[in-house]
Scaffold this active site. Structure first.
Site, short mmCIF file in Angstrom:
data_model
loop_
_atom_site.label_atom_id
_atom_site.label_comp_id
_atom_site.label_asym_id
_atom_site.label_seq_id
_atom_site.Cartn_x
_atom_site.Cartn_y
_atom_site.Cartn_z
N TYR A 130 0.83 -1.21 0.00
CA TYR A 130 0.00 0.00 0.00
C TYR A 130 0.87 1.26 0.00
O TYR A 130 0.68 2.15 0.83
CB TYR A 130 -0.93 0.03 1.23
CG TYR A 130 -1.64 -1.27 1.49
CD1 TYR A 130 -2.71 -1.67 0.69
CD2 TYR A 130 -1.25 -2.10 2.54
CE1 TYR A 130 -3.37 -2.87 0.94
CE2 TYR A 130 -1.91 -3.29 2.78
CZ TYR A 130 -2.97 -3.67 1.98
OH TYR A 130 -3.62 -4.84 2.23
N TYR A 190 -12.47 -7.34 6.84
CA TYR A 190 -11.30 -7.45 5.96
C TYR A 190 -11.02 -8.93 5.73
O TYR A 190 -10.91 -9.70 6.69
CB TYR A 190 -10.06 -6.77 6.56
CG TYR A 190 -8.85 -6.97 5.68
CD1 TYR A 190 -8.66 -6.17 4.55
CD2 TYR A 190 -7.93 -7.98 5.93
CE1 TYR A 190 -7.58 -6.37 3.70
CE2 TYR A 190 -6.84 -8.20 5.08
CZ TYR A 190 -6.68 -7.38 3.97
OH TYR A 190 -5.62 -7.60 3.13
N ASP A 201 -13.73 -16.37 9.20
CA ASP A 201 -12.35 -16.04 8.85
C ASP A 201 -11.60 -15.82 10.16
O ASP A 201 -11.67 -14.75 10.77
CB ASP A 201 -12.36 -14.77 7.98
CG ASP A 201 -10.96 -14.34 7.58
OD1 ASP A 201 -9.98 -14.83 8.18
OD2 ASP A 201 -10.84 -13.48 6.67
N LYS A 240 -2.08 -16.49 8.97
CA LYS A 240 -1.26 -15.62 9.82
C LYS A 240 -0.39 -16.36 10.83
O LYS A 240 0.71 -16.77 10.49
CB LYS A 240 -2.14 -14.55 10.47
CG LYS A 240 -2.52 -13.45 9.47
CD LYS A 240 -2.85 -12.12 10.13
CE LYS A 240 -2.80 -10.98 9.11
NZ LYS A 240 -4.07 -10.78 8.40
C1 LIG Z 1 -4.54 -10.85 6.98
C2 LIG Z 1 -5.92 -11.33 6.77
C3 LIG Z 1 -6.32 -11.93 5.57
C4 LIG Z 1 -5.40 -12.04 4.37
O1 LIG Z 1 -4.30 -12.84 4.63
P1 LIG Z 1 -2.98 -12.72 3.70
O2 LIG Z 1 -2.10 -13.79 4.21
O3 LIG Z 1 -2.46 -11.33 3.89
O4 LIG Z 1 -3.43 -12.96 2.31
C5 LIG Z 1 -7.62 -12.38 5.47
N1 LIG Z 1 -8.49 -12.27 6.50
C6 LIG Z 1 -8.13 -11.71 7.68
C7 LIG Z 1 -9.12 -11.64 8.78
C8 LIG Z 1 -6.85 -11.21 7.86
O5 LIG Z 1 -6.52 -10.63 9.01
#
Ligand SMILES: *Cc1c(COP(=O)(O)O)cnc(C)c1O
Length: 425
Positions: free
Chosen positions: A19, A147, A248, A277
């Site tokens: 970014y 997100y 997620d 992550k």
């Molecule tokens: C960081 C994140 C993603 C994306 O993961 P990347 O490894 O950066 O592609 C998706 N969902 C959530 C909730 C995240 O925090």
């Protein structure tokens, strides 16, 4: 490289940062090595890390058990393709993940990154209905302030305002957005918070493949914390209207909120769950999509198969490190550590609520957030934090930390002091 300034100058002109502009490159700090909770900069400075490298490095850096797992795996193989071949690290990691996951999770699809795992989760949900000859259910319902990643499918379910919808207008799938529940710091739970979601899931049930959301904590879309009742009502509504539930847990998974997975706050199980992550303790990229038996059976009806297969699927090196990271977590008093961090964050950040510049303070598990009333001036604030000997990277109106779980109370105090000082400027 020996020519230290030479490489910095080269990378400034030739290497993209996230970014960021290549024409007006932001200030970046060169890291030479990292150890425990400290980043050692090339100029000799050391910083206490409040970010855990975008929330991944839960054990800190240069972790003996993870180094050893990587070295040992390298001795046998760094990688082999997963088409037609398999290996023990993938199986052992899947076994442990499924054991830790909410009840009912039965299969794992190993992906390369969080965003890709979200793409796969969406495909799974859409294929689930297609395989059963229901081709109307192709849309997703989500909540604002979410997100889910930067790839196209994931962008389509990110917050339409803070996400990148406007840049890619017309190119993203048109999904449905419901109002997000309120921050727990601002309101007790009441049923009005689910009203918009309930109305939308009922109205669109026949075209909805799935609901997708971040459980309890919404991360990069605003660092918001909401009540478990909302998540419980979402699960019940998904069942009532025959819509799959994707959670997620990429940011929340592996203890960050004080539970192994944030779903546990609501006592619910999703149909599909994304993890990433912190999965490898921040060593390398790896993500997983977990599914229950219903999803798996549904996808395979009429002899259909899931149409996805990344080159580096189930990379053995990443699987081995992830396995070591999870075992290290389980062998540690992680929950007591995270709860102690929560307690300290609450006591050391709460006074900021009284600052005229501060809109809100939120703490859950090892997550501490100060929401300012105005956007933070990054160009000014970032070097200030570095001067204070801490690595804290705000975004938008948010000054937040998600430190490694192994951080000492003294180091954590340094982080919160720096946050308080910067918030008061
Ligand atoms: C960081 C994140 C993603 C994306 O993961 P990347 O490894 O950066 O592609 C998706 N969902 C959530 C909730 C995240 O925090």
């Amino acid at each position: 490289m020996s020519d230290k300034n030479g490489w910095l100058e080269f990378e400034r002109r030739h290497v993209w940062h996230p970014y960021a502009s290549m024409q007006k490159p932001p200030q970046v700090f060169a890291v030479e090595r990292a150890e425990g909770v400290r980043l050692f900069l090339q100029d000799g400075k050391s910083l206490i890390d409040g970010m855990a490298s975008w929330w991944c490095a839960i054990h800190g850096y240069n972790v003996a058990a993870l180094n050893q797992a990587a070295a040992q795996q390298l001795e046998s193989m760094a990688h082999v393709m997963f088409g037609g071949l398999t290996h023990c690290p993938a199986s052992e990691l899947a076994e442990l993940l499924l054991r830790l996951a909410p009840n009912g999770m039965k299969q794992v699809f190993f992906a390369d990154s969080g965003s890709v795992s979200v793409e796969i989760a969406i495909k799974m949900a859409i294929q689930y209905w297609k395989s059963q000859k229901n081709s109307k259910k192709t849309r997703l319902l989500t909540i604002r302030h979410g997100y889910h990643g930067d790839t196209f499918g994931a962008m389509g379910v990110c917050d339409p305002d803070t996400g990148m919808h406007h840049l890619f207008a017309g190119m993203l799938a048109q999904h449905i957005f419901a109002e997000a529940p309120e921050n727990v710091s601002q309101a007790d739970w009441d049923e009005t918070q689910i009203a918009d979601f309930a109305e939308k899931i009922e109205r669109h049930q026949h075209e909805l493949a799935a609901v997708i959301l971040e459980p309890i904590v919404q991360g990069a879309g605003g660092m918001r914390v909401y009540a478990p009742q909302f998540l419980r009502r979402v699960r019940a509504l998904c069942d009532e209207f025959d819509v799959l539930l994707i959670v997620d847990e990429i940011a929340t998974g592996f203890g960050r909120t004080g539970k192994m997975f944030a779903c546990e706050y609501a006592g619910i199980s999703p149909d599909i769950m994304c993890v990433g992550k912190a999965l490898t303790g921040g060593y390398m990229t790896l993500a997983g999509v977990l599914s229950n038996a219903k999803v798996c059976a549904g996808v395979h009806q009429n002899d259909s198969i899931l149409m996805h297969g990344p080159t580096f699927m189930a990379n053995p090196l990443a699987c081995s490190v992830a396995l070591a990271s999870l075992r290290l977590l389980l062998d540690s008093p992680w929950q007591a550590r995270v709860m102690a961090i929560e307690k300290q964050l609450k006591s050391e950040l709460v006074s900021c609520r009284n600052l005229p510049q501060v809109a809100d303070v939120r703490v859950i598990g090892a997550i501490g957030v100060i929401e300012m009333k105005q956007p933070v001036d990054m160009a000014r604030i970032q070097p200030l934090f570095v001067e204070k000997g801490v690595w804290i990277r705000p975004f938008g109106k948010l000054i937040y930390i998600m430190p490694p779980y192994i951080i000492s109370p003294e180091d954590l105090s340094c982080l919160t002091r720096a946050m308080r000082e910067v918030a008061a400027i």
